[in-house]
Write a protein that holds these residues in place. Structure first.
Motif: not given
Length: 193
Positions: A178-193
């Motif tokens: 249940g980690v904040d979905p916005e944090l998950i998506l931002a981290s995913l984008h940062r990871n792949y950037d």
């Protein structure tokens, strides 16, 4: 397919663990099972690092405990559905019910999962300490509040958003906890950037 292929394999996995686990002090325990890879297979294992030798003697690692819960629950469900091994279900249920709890300890003021009950405590370079949650399937939004708190503490203490080894399990683990979905998506984008 399950009767002919999957169940026989899963039954063999259960048979192995029924023999390997030890029932001590009202619980099943796992001896000599490292949370991380240990080069047991090397002929010169006696010359390996002290850390590897020590990890070879780890006790009750949380990944194995999670995978065992998953395997025995699946084994019981599948046996019931297939109408097989009725005579073995009581023992398997006993194992499932009495597996050791996940080891924890206090790290930097927060209760977190410990890699093993005795042995390797923590690893900053990997997220094995959460893999009982995912892919082990042990924990999610319906879990007990105390368990979820320890899992979330471990998740944020572990901080493996950018990891060359465990990314494939860290992000799904975040969703399960249940980690904040916005944090998950931002981290995913940062990871792949």
């Amino acid at each position: 397919w399950a009767r002919e292929h999957l169940y026989p394999f899963l039954r063999d996995v259960g048979d192995f663990w029924e023999d390997y686990l030890r029932f001590e002090g009202g619980r099943y325990v796992v001896y000599d099972d490292a949370a991380h890879e240990v080069p047991y297979y090397r002929r010169d294992f006696d010359q390996c690092s002290d850390a590897d030798k020590g990890r070879a003697r780890d006790f009750n690692n949380c990944l194995t405990l999670g995978l065992l819960r998953n395997a025995f629950a699946t084994l019981l469900d599948m046996a019931r559905e297939l109408g097989v091994d009725a005579d073995r279900r009581q023992r398997r249920q006993h194992i499932l019910t009495h597996l050791s709890d996940y080891p924890t300890f206090v790290r930097q003021g927060e209760r977190v999962f410990r890699l093993t009950e005795r042995g390797h405590e923590w690893e900053d370079g990997n997220n094995v300490g959460l893999q009982h949650v995912y892919p082990g399937g042990q924990g999610g939004l319906g879990s007990a509040a105390e368990y979820l708190q320890v899992a979330r503490n471990t998740f944020f203490a572990n901080d493996r958003w950018l990891d060359g080894n465990g990314t494939n399990s860290y992000f799904p683990c975040a969703a399960r906890l249940g980690v904040d979905p916005e944090l998950i998506l931002a981290s995913l984008h940062r990871n792949y950037d």
